[in-house]
Every structure is written in structure tokens, then in C-alpha cells.
Design an enzyme around this catalytic site. Structure first.
Site, PDB file in Angstrom:
ATOM      1  N   ASP A  86       0.825  -1.227   0.035  1.00  0.00           N
ATOM      2  CA  ASP A  86      -0.152  -0.108  -0.042  1.00  0.00           C
ATOM      3  C   ASP A  86       0.991   1.268   0.131  1.00  0.00           C
ATOM      4  O   ASP A  86       1.909   1.340   0.663  1.00  0.00           O
ATOM      5  CB  ASP A  86      -0.746  -0.105   1.370  1.00  0.00           C
ATOM      6  N   GLU A 185     -13.674  -2.861  -2.256  1.00  0.00           N
ATOM      7  CA  GLU A 185     -13.998  -3.278  -0.585  1.00  0.00           C
ATOM      8  C   GLU A 185     -15.294  -2.697  -0.301  1.00  0.00           C
ATOM      9  O   GLU A 185     -15.995  -1.519  -0.361  1.00  0.00           O
ATOM     10  CB  GLU A 185     -13.039  -2.279  -0.095  1.00  0.00           C
TER      11      GLU A 185
HETATM   12  O1  KIV Z   1      -4.731  -2.156   3.784  1.00  0.00           O
HETATM   13  C1  KIV Z   1      -5.334  -3.337   3.576  1.00  0.00           C
HETATM   14  O2  KIV Z   1      -5.374  -4.546   4.337  1.00  0.00           O
HETATM   15  C2  KIV Z   1      -6.250  -3.437   2.442  1.00  0.00           C
HETATM   16  C3  KIV Z   1      -7.339  -4.685   2.379  1.00  0.00           C
HETATM   17  C4  KIV Z   1      -8.389  -4.385   3.099  1.00  0.00           C
HETATM   18  C5  KIV Z   1      -7.314  -4.911   0.677  1.00  0.00           C
HETATM   19  O3  KIV Z   1      -6.151  -2.455   1.668  1.00  0.00           O
END
Ligand code: KIV
Length: 257
Positions: A86, A185
Site C-alpha cells: 500500500d 471493498e
Molecule cells: O490495507 C489493507 O489491508 C487493504 C485491504 C483491506 C484490501 O487495503
């Protein structure tokens, strides 16, 4: 595995199964479970670091945790799952040049082969397009986007026509920009199904029903390790209860010796 290989899964009607990880133990568990993709998600803020939202996670945090995750891997390099990382809050909402610098740091300093970015507002679109042109694969994320929780809360999205049209439009834009897949999501099942059927890239769902090209779950939610469980993830074991009970019993038995 490369991000482009994941697109082949959809062409071959092969389901994608993905888990999150945040340290070497969860990385090892996710890898040994044969998950296709491991996301080092900013949810680690909540499931591992005790924050109330994903916003406090920094670039250094995500790099540190991604390296811990891959240190937990045991498989040969070409059999390892794809790691996606991320991009933390404000590392891509701050203009294209900074976003390239920060995504580049993730790619250069970890084994991640792609980054995930939430949303598809016009500013985000230009960032995504630039990253892809610069050789950094991008996974999109629409629906409930936890980094926007100060504006949108953490509630289910796509609950009215306007929101459904927006999500559909943005999913098509992300495909056109060159994203290799999209996480949807907490949106209605019919909406995820329609998007999946209209796009060529894989749609990976979490709280978006069973009709996606794949599923992703936060591993701590699946294992029942959290106090606050999201409504769309039924734990497969009551991990926290089990560990608490076992540790309590061990502590009590040691006292008696
Ligand atoms: O940060 C995370 O774990 C996510 C998932 C919910 C897809 O973005």
C-alpha cells in the site's frame, strides 16, 4: 510472479486468493498457505500497531514491514507470491513527482513488485498514469477506501445509484490507465459482479460478494485476532480467544510448579 501474470489468471478463469501480512510471522503463514498475492496493506496500522485508523502509517513504516514480511518467506524466489504494498496516506495525494519518488523508494527498497493506491479522483488518475509510465505497476482500490474515512467514514459504499455509477466509472478509468487489477471493498455484490464482467483486469473483492475474480482478506480478521471485526469478514478461527486461553493456562501452570 509479476503483476502482468495475475491478469492471465482472469483470462484463464483461475481464482486469485490474496492475504495481507505485516511481519515475518504473518508473511510466513500467508506464503505457506499458498496465497497468490500478499498485500502489505496499511491496515497494519490497526491490526499490528494499535492505531485507530490507517492514516498514521508512513513510508518508512511500510518499507520496514514489507521487508519483515518477505524475510518470513521460505519458498524459492520464483514460487513466492506477488507482494503488493500500500502507498500510505499522503504519499500519492501530494503530486506526481513526490508519488514517483515514494513509490520508487518502495520498489527499490523491498521485494514488492507493485503498489496499491486508493481512489480515482482526477489528481489520483494522473499519479497512477505517471507511475505506470515510469514502470511501477499499480493496483487500484475503490469502494470503501479507509484513507478517506475522515470524509466518508468506514461504511459500505455503492448504496445509491450515484455512488454505484461513480464506482463503475472509476473502475473503467483505472483499467484504461493501465492498473493491473482493482480491489473492491465493501460494496454490493451485484455491483462488483457487473464491474468484474465489464473489465478485463482482475477484480479482487473484500466484502464485495462471491462473484469477483478473486478474494482478499486481512489475515488478522480471518484468524479472529482483532477486537473489532469488520462486518464482512467471518473469522475461520477464534484466534485471540484461543491464544489468550492457552497463554493463561500456561502462566497458571508455571505458577504451580
Ligand atoms: O490495507 C489493507 O489491508 C487493504 C485491504 C483491506 C484490501 O487495503
Amino acid at each position: 510472479m509479476l503483476p502482468s501474470e495475475l491478469v492471465k489468471y482472469k483470462e484463464d478463469s483461475r481464482k486469485i486468493v490474496a492475504l495481507t501480512a505485516w511481519d515475518s510471522i504473518s508473511g510466513s503463514l500467508a506464503e505457506q498457505s499458498d496465497a497468490d498475492l500478499i498485500l502489505v496493506g496499511d491496515s497494519l496500522a490497526m491490526v499490528c500497531l494499535g492505531y485507530k485508523s490507517t492514516l498514521p502509517i508512513t513510508l518508512d513504516n511500510i518499507i520496514y514491514h514489507t521487508n519483515a514480511v518477505s524475510r518470513g518467506f521460505n519458498k524459492k524466489i520464483d514460487e513466492q507470491p506477488l507482494i503488493v504494498c500500500d502507498m500510505p496516506f499522503l504519499t500519492y495525494q501530494c503530486g506526481e513527482n513526490k508519488a514517483v519518488e515514494y513509490a520508487g523508494k518502495i520498489i527499490q527498497n523491498t521485494y514488492a513488485k507493485a503498489v496499491k493506491i486508493e481512489g480515482a479522483e482526477p489528481e489520483i488518475q494522473s499519479v497512477i498514469s505517471r507511475l505506470i509510465r515510469m514502470g511501477i505497476p499499480v493496483m487500484g482500490h475503490l469502494g470503501l477506501t479507509p484513507q478517506s474515512y475522515l470524509n466518508l467514514g468506514l461504511k459500505k459504499q455503492g448504496q445509491n445509484l450515484e455512488s454505484q455509477e461513480k464506482i463503475k466509472r472509476e473502475a473503467s478509468i483505472l483499467e484504461k490507465l493501465g492498473c493491473f487489477s482493482i480491489v473492491l471493498e465493501h460494496i454490493p455484490e451485484f455491483l462488483a459482479k457487473e464491474i468484474k464482467e465489464n473489465l478485463k483486469i482482475p477484480i479482487i473483492g473484500i466484502g464485495a460478494g462471491d462473484h469477483c475474480d478473486g478474494q482478499i482478506r486481512v489475515t488478522a480478521d480471518l484468524l479472529g485476532l482483532n477486537e473489532d471485526q469488520p462486518p464482512f469478514c467471518k473469522p475461520i478461527i477464534e484466534g485471540k480467544k484461543l491464544f489468550k486461553k492457552s497463554l493463561k493456562e500456561w502462566v497458571a501452570s508455571e505458577r504451580l510448579k
